[in-house]
Design an enzyme around this catalytic site. Sequence first.
Site, mmCIF file in Angstrom:
data_model
loop_
_atom_site.group_PDB
_atom_site.id
_atom_site.type_symbol
_atom_site.label_atom_id
_atom_site.label_comp_id
_atom_site.label_asym_id
_atom_site.label_seq_id
_atom_site.Cartn_x
_atom_site.Cartn_y
_atom_site.Cartn_z
ATOM 1 C CG ASP A 14 56.178 2.849 28.941
ATOM 2 O OD1 ASP A 14 55.348 3.729 28.658
ATOM 3 O OD2 ASP A 14 56.032 2.059 29.896
ATOM 4 C CG HIS A 31 52.507 11.017 22.981
ATOM 5 N ND1 HIS A 31 53.062 9.887 23.548
ATOM 6 C CD2 HIS A 31 51.265 11.140 23.526
ATOM 7 C CE1 HIS A 31 52.184 9.354 24.398
ATOM 8 N NE2 HIS A 31 51.102 10.101 24.412
ATOM 9 C CG LEU A 125 66.644 -0.862 10.186
ATOM 10 C CD1 LEU A 125 67.330 -1.811 11.160
ATOM 11 C CD2 LEU A 125 66.460 0.509 10.828
HETATM 12 C C1 IPE Z 1 53.285 -0.281 26.192
HETATM 13 O O1 IPE Z 1 53.251 0.860 26.982
HETATM 14 C C2 IPE Z 1 52.886 0.050 24.800
HETATM 15 C C3 IPE Z 1 53.797 0.925 24.074
HETATM 16 C C4 IPE Z 1 54.939 1.380 24.487
HETATM 17 C C5 IPE Z 1 53.362 1.283 22.761
HETATM 18 P P1 IPE Z 1 52.014 1.194 27.939
HETATM 19 O O2 IPE Z 1 52.343 2.454 28.632
HETATM 20 O O3 IPE Z 1 50.768 1.175 27.147
HETATM 21 O O4 IPE Z 1 52.001 -0.047 28.926
HETATM 22 P P2 IPE Z 1 51.401 -0.217 30.399
HETATM 23 O O5 IPE Z 1 49.985 0.246 30.347
HETATM 24 O O6 IPE Z 1 52.225 0.611 31.312
HETATM 25 O O7 IPE Z 1 51.558 -1.676 30.690
HETATM 26 C C1 IPE Z 2 54.715 5.479 25.496
HETATM 27 O O1 IPE Z 2 54.609 6.438 26.474
HETATM 28 C C2 IPE Z 2 53.928 5.825 24.248
HETATM 29 C C3 IPE Z 2 52.725 5.018 24.040
HETATM 30 C C4 IPE Z 2 52.327 4.021 24.777
HETATM 31 C C5 IPE Z 2 51.904 5.377 22.913
HETATM 32 P P1 IPE Z 2 53.346 6.517 27.446
HETATM 33 O O2 IPE Z 2 52.318 7.366 26.791
HETATM 34 O O3 IPE Z 2 52.895 5.175 27.851
HETATM 35 O O4 IPE Z 2 53.968 7.290 28.671
HETATM 36 P P2 IPE Z 2 53.773 6.959 30.216
HETATM 37 O O5 IPE Z 2 54.099 5.507 30.406
HETATM 38 O O6 IPE Z 2 52.362 7.268 30.542
HETATM 39 O O7 IPE Z 2 54.745 7.851 30.917
HETATM 40 MG MG MG Z 3 53.411 3.916 29.372
#
Ligand code: IPE
Ligand code: IPE
Ligand code: MG
Length: 243
Positions: A14, A31, A125
């Site tokens: 995240d 990303h 793995l």
């Molecule tokens: C959780 O992250 C999903 C992934 C890392 C793939 P999100 O960014 O979607 O979660 P919330 O919305 O903060 O709970």
């Molecule tokens: C995690 O990073 C990747 C996915 C959930 C696909 P985020 O896209 O949720 O990044 P933040 O949390 O908005 O910073």
């Molecule tokens: Mg996120």
Amino acid sequence: MMAARLEHVAIIMDGNGRWAQLRNKPRTYGHIKGARVAKKIITHAANAGLKNLTLYAFSTENWLRPHEEVSFLMLLLNRYLRKETDNLVKKNIRFDVIGEITKLPKDIQQAIENTKKLTARNTGLYLTFAISYGSRQEILLAVQNIAEKFKNNEIDKNQITESLMTSHLMTSQIPDPDLIIRTSGETRLSNFMMWQASYSELYFSETLWPDFTEIHFDRCCQNYFQRERRYGRVIGKNEESFV
Ligand code: IPE
Ligand code: IPE
Ligand code: MG
């Protein structure tokens, strides 16, 4: 007593969007960097001899993001599968996926099948990507399948046990995660492995995923080894009194 084994590490990757925003770049930039970090961590875990690594890449709820962001994430996934499959084969990594794969674009479904097939005999793995994955949806699907078997008189009520449930989840091939790491400072599971995480150790790192390194990963593992997993018991006491 130390937590003895670490067979399965799962990571909620995240913070990509925030990382990019801090640099005045579009979320997609985060990303791209995030995908590179995932690649590095996979290699590192494989080299370290870890048995199972699960990466939460896209949740059921992530479909609700803007269309452009979703498309971009799909593009990255497609690119990863096409570029990395040879490498996975060479590194003896077995690739698998959990989630509602049929919701993904057809070309990605094919790329997933192809990578799974080409790595199926690998013994190093066991790498699982959670894509279009949601724990509640996974549990519901398991319950529906069990209900169907019950209806068809294939099982009795008393055969609906924890192990039957476990075997109907998408993770039936892998043990429960010993350690779940979430980056970016958020302290929630966001619909990730709620059945499987019952006794997982949780590690919340402030580091945004694009800044996460092999050193951070090792630190999480070292921290895990200092913990005492009690599973509700009183360690030591039980052995003294009952053995
Ligand atoms: C959780 O992250 C999903 C992934 C890392 C793939 P999100 O960014 O979607 O979660 P919330 O919305 O903060 O709970
Ligand atoms: C995690 O990073 C990747 C996915 C959930 C696909 P985020 O896209 O949720 O990044 P933040 O949390 O908005 O910073
Ligand atoms: Mg996120």
